[in-house]
Motif scaffolding. Structure first.
Motif, mmCIF file in Angstrom:
data_model
loop_
_atom_site.group_PDB
_atom_site.id
_atom_site.type_symbol
_atom_site.label_atom_id
_atom_site.label_comp_id
_atom_site.label_asym_id
_atom_site.label_seq_id
_atom_site.Cartn_x
_atom_site.Cartn_y
_atom_site.Cartn_z
ATOM 1 N N ARG A 148 2.226 7.026 -3.855
ATOM 2 C CA ARG A 148 0.725 7.004 -3.534
ATOM 3 C C ARG A 148 0.388 7.834 -2.438
ATOM 4 N NH1 ARG A 148 -1.283 1.256 -1.975
ATOM 5 N NH2 ARG A 148 -3.670 1.477 -1.432
ATOM 6 N N ILE A 158 -4.794 1.316 4.022
ATOM 7 C CA ILE A 158 -3.618 0.664 4.622
ATOM 8 C C ILE A 158 -3.304 0.973 6.103
ATOM 9 C CG2 ILE A 158 -3.021 0.403 2.227
ATOM 10 C CD1 ILE A 158 -1.029 2.725 2.711
ATOM 11 N N LEU A 203 10.550 -5.274 1.114
ATOM 12 C CA LEU A 203 9.767 -6.301 0.804
ATOM 13 C C LEU A 203 8.522 -5.774 0.111
ATOM 14 C CD1 LEU A 203 8.326 -9.188 1.154
ATOM 15 C CD2 LEU A 203 7.269 -8.280 3.185
ATOM 16 N N ASN A 211 4.738 -8.605 -9.427
ATOM 17 C CA ASN A 211 3.407 -8.804 -9.816
ATOM 18 C C ASN A 211 2.766 -7.771 -10.563
ATOM 19 O OD1 ASN A 211 2.656 -11.204 -7.789
ATOM 20 N ND2 ASN A 211 4.211 -10.135 -6.691
ATOM 21 N N LEU A 217 2.709 -0.306 -3.325
ATOM 22 C CA LEU A 217 1.937 -1.176 -2.647
ATOM 23 C C LEU A 217 1.957 -0.606 -0.916
ATOM 24 C CD1 LEU A 217 2.742 -4.714 -3.507
ATOM 25 C CD2 LEU A 217 0.575 -3.607 -3.553
ATOM 26 N N GLY A 218 0.811 -0.873 -0.426
ATOM 27 C CA GLY A 218 0.756 -0.930 1.023
ATOM 28 C C GLY A 218 0.346 -1.987 1.745
ATOM 29 N N ILE A 219 0.196 -2.156 3.085
ATOM 30 C CA ILE A 219 -0.155 -3.284 3.756
ATOM 31 C C ILE A 219 -1.293 -3.276 4.520
ATOM 32 C CG2 ILE A 219 0.924 -4.559 5.758
ATOM 33 C CD1 ILE A 219 3.293 -5.349 4.646
ATOM 34 N N ARG A 220 -2.152 -4.224 4.713
ATOM 35 C CA ARG A 220 -3.150 -4.245 5.463
ATOM 36 C C ARG A 220 -3.201 -5.450 6.534
ATOM 37 N NH1 ARG A 220 -6.939 -0.137 7.242
ATOM 38 N NH2 ARG A 220 -8.678 -1.067 8.070
ATOM 39 N N PHE A 221 -3.052 -5.157 7.797
ATOM 40 C CA PHE A 221 -3.157 -6.532 8.600
ATOM 41 C C PHE A 221 -4.650 -6.848 8.783
ATOM 42 C CE2 PHE A 221 0.743 -4.456 8.972
ATOM 43 C CZ PHE A 221 1.688 -5.336 9.317
ATOM 44 N N THR A 222 -4.917 -8.170 8.643
ATOM 45 C CA THR A 222 -6.293 -8.288 8.560
ATOM 46 C C THR A 222 -6.511 -9.841 9.165
ATOM 47 O OG1 THR A 222 -8.505 -8.511 7.609
ATOM 48 C CG2 THR A 222 -6.499 -8.910 6.306
ATOM 49 N N GLY B 157 -8.878 -14.162 3.127
ATOM 50 C CA GLY B 157 -9.043 -12.711 2.645
ATOM 51 C C GLY B 157 -7.715 -12.339 2.650
ATOM 52 N N ILE B 158 -6.516 -13.134 2.899
ATOM 53 C CA ILE B 158 -5.031 -12.776 3.178
ATOM 54 C C ILE B 158 -4.183 -13.223 1.863
ATOM 55 C CG2 ILE B 158 -5.696 -12.483 5.427
ATOM 56 C CD1 ILE B 158 -4.117 -15.495 5.727
ATOM 57 N N LEU B 161 3.163 -15.123 0.360
ATOM 58 C CA LEU B 161 4.222 -14.561 -0.460
ATOM 59 C C LEU B 161 5.086 -15.748 -1.063
ATOM 60 C CD1 LEU B 161 5.423 -11.578 1.225
ATOM 61 C CD2 LEU B 161 4.094 -11.636 -0.745
ATOM 62 N N ARG B 184 -4.560 -15.403 -1.587
ATOM 63 C CA ARG B 184 -3.834 -14.965 -2.872
ATOM 64 C C ARG B 184 -2.330 -15.165 -2.779
ATOM 65 N NH1 ARG B 184 -3.810 -8.630 -4.684
ATOM 66 N NH2 ARG B 184 -3.050 -8.511 -2.835
ATOM 67 N N LEU B 186 1.148 -14.171 -4.042
ATOM 68 C CA LEU B 186 2.026 -13.168 -4.564
ATOM 69 C C LEU B 186 3.268 -13.523 -4.654
ATOM 70 C CD1 LEU B 186 0.475 -9.963 -3.211
ATOM 71 C CD2 LEU B 186 0.098 -10.829 -5.175
ATOM 72 N N ILE B 197 10.660 -12.049 3.801
ATOM 73 C CA ILE B 197 9.409 -12.824 4.007
ATOM 74 C C ILE B 197 9.275 -13.209 5.315
ATOM 75 C CG2 ILE B 197 8.037 -14.799 3.000
ATOM 76 C CD1 ILE B 197 9.885 -12.460 0.529
ATOM 77 N N LEU B 200 8.246 -11.614 8.582
ATOM 78 C CA LEU B 200 6.761 -11.428 8.698
ATOM 79 C C LEU B 200 6.369 -11.889 9.664
ATOM 80 C CD1 LEU B 200 5.314 -11.009 4.965
ATOM 81 C CD2 LEU B 200 5.820 -9.095 6.633
ATOM 82 N N LEU B 204 4.167 -10.251 12.616
ATOM 83 C CA LEU B 204 2.611 -10.632 13.045
ATOM 84 C C LEU B 204 2.144 -10.990 14.144
ATOM 85 C CD1 LEU B 204 2.003 -12.273 9.533
ATOM 86 C CD2 LEU B 204 0.895 -10.295 10.041
ATOM 87 N N LEU B 217 -3.242 -12.716 12.832
ATOM 88 C CA LEU B 217 -3.395 -11.905 11.769
ATOM 89 C C LEU B 217 -2.663 -12.462 10.480
ATOM 90 C CD1 LEU B 217 -2.067 -8.522 13.314
ATOM 91 C CD2 LEU B 217 -4.348 -9.080 12.389
ATOM 92 N N GLY B 218 -3.183 -11.997 9.295
ATOM 93 C CA GLY B 218 -2.627 -12.322 8.122
ATOM 94 C C GLY B 218 -2.504 -10.673 7.512
ATOM 95 N N ILE B 219 -1.832 -10.859 6.337
ATOM 96 C CA ILE B 219 -1.192 -9.562 5.418
ATOM 97 C C ILE B 219 -2.054 -9.662 4.152
ATOM 98 C CG2 ILE B 219 0.445 -8.900 4.253
ATOM 99 C CD1 ILE B 219 2.041 -8.702 6.514
ATOM 100 N N ARG B 220 -2.597 -8.504 4.107
ATOM 101 C CA ARG B 220 -3.055 -8.250 2.614
ATOM 102 C C ARG B 220 -2.005 -7.159 2.109
ATOM 103 N NH1 ARG B 220 -6.435 -11.142 -0.815
ATOM 104 N NH2 ARG B 220 -7.119 -9.732 -2.456
ATOM 105 N N PHE B 221 -1.678 -7.157 0.735
ATOM 106 C CA PHE B 221 -0.923 -6.323 0.133
ATOM 107 C C PHE B 221 -1.955 -5.481 -0.868
ATOM 108 C CE2 PHE B 221 2.174 -9.119 1.417
ATOM 109 C CZ PHE B 221 3.365 -8.344 1.434
ATOM 110 N N THR B 222 -1.721 -4.291 -0.770
ATOM 111 C CA THR B 222 -2.947 -3.403 -1.491
ATOM 112 C C THR B 222 -2.600 -1.960 -1.579
ATOM 113 O OG1 THR B 222 -5.374 -2.866 -1.368
ATOM 114 C CG2 THR B 222 -4.164 -2.942 0.917
#
Lengths: 222, 222
Positions: A148, A158, A203, A211, A217-222, B157-158, B161, B184, B186, B197, B200, B204, B217-222
């Motif tokens: 990517r 990300i 991971l 999936n 994949l990348g990660i976004r902390f949010t 919005g996270i 796993l 979501r 995964l 896992i 994490l 965080l 914080l949460g994580i979003r895989f994107t």
């Protein structure tokens, strides 16, 4: 700023070289143990950048030559080569240079990939132990999917985590990372916190594998 | 479906109970070793849900009673209590029940939090080793910040796993998780993939600690 990407002929090195050359004004040199291989790859990258209308080039050189000229040296080499690579370039480093470690140790079994924690504690720690006195070591770029990163048509959006015990060096690397469009650098503390960051790589591979529709994949902390 | 959240009087249990009661039609019972404590907390949660105009309630019961009635039993207890808790409720479990493990082992030093990998390999593995024959074990909800989960005004919005060796049980827990708005699920593979896992959670915490403006914080895989 002059940036050397050792192992810049490999996957993650290619991505970093293309993104940094495309998105920033830093001077990028990719290094290899084989100068000719580095030069050939650098020409390929420059051709790709040129084909996109980008007035940016990448140079190629033998690892030690690339490192000698650079302020930031990225060790984009396999984890079992980081120690040797640092030793090989040690004399070429100045005390205010920054070594960047993106590598992680992994092993694979039938369930998937797993973090293979080195005896030293982390790959970043191996680099820190091998680095000459005064040369700061920063861990970064672990959690970037190589394909990517190397695909300049792919959006990032990300985060990358930056760790290190020298706050100035960490700031330098965070700024460098954030020069890449769509990449946010977050501070994850000192080198003692490296194992959890390095463990993100297996991971991410496992999650992508299990999936449908999720790749690189990348990660976004949010 | 009937869900028991053992340790439901604690932080992560509270968040799961409130979110599941608020966003789904499952029947939620929080468990505690002390039935009276569970009932008192359940009343608090119900009052909060009621104050938001939500026609949803949470029940409270002693752990074994809560587990006996439930199809899915979440072990929202500290990692050093998971083995004992599973033993205490073993007779109350049916062969098609699902045990969910959200706990992780951590230790702290001056640099931050670190994953404290149990000798068994992971907390999820401890649960699997202690579970009665036929009861499936799924790891999930590790990477949810308790305070954010318990604050029904906070958007998620996270991702979470889900790991496990029984695909049906994993699907049940993934569906349960995705009943929570903004979450979501995964698939991260089998229980052998649990350590990355579980690691994490300290990551965080460290990232939130080192970056102004980032909390829970949460994580979003994107």
């Amino acid at each position: 700023m002059k940036i050397a990407i050792l192992g810049g002929t490999g996957d993650i090195g290619q991505g970093l070289a293309l993104r940094l050359a495309s998105d920033t004004r830093h001077e990028i040199t990719i290094g290899s143990r084989d100068a000719e291989k580095a030069e050939t790859k650098a020409e390929e990258y420059t051709t790709e950048l040129d084909s996109r209308g980008l007035d940016a080039g990448v140079a190629g050189a033998e690892n030690e030559v690339a490192a000698a000229a650079a302020r930031v040296v990225v060790l984009a080499v396999p984890p079992y080569h980081v120690g040797d690579t640092v030793e090989a370039i040690a004399d070429a480093l100045d005390p205010d240079d920054v070594l960047v470690s993106p590598a992680t140790g992994m092993k694979r079994d039938e369930e998937g990939f797993h973090y293979h924690k080195p005896g030293a504690g982390s790959v970043t720690r191996i680099v820190a132990d091998a680095a000459p006195d005064g040369v700061a070591v920063v861990g970064a770029f672990h959690n970037l999917a190589a394909a990517r990163l190397a695909n300049l048509d792919a959006d990032l959006g990300i985060d990358t985590l930056v760790i290190g015990d020298d706050e100035d060096a960490k700031r330098t690397v965070a700024d460098l990372a954030e020069g890449i469009e769509g990449l946010r650098a977050l501070d994850a503390g000192g080198i003692a916190n490296a194992p959890e960051i390095e463990a993100l790589t297996p991971l991410l591979i496992n999650v992508a594998h299990h999936n449908d529709g999720l790749n690189d994949l990348g990660i976004r902390f949010t």
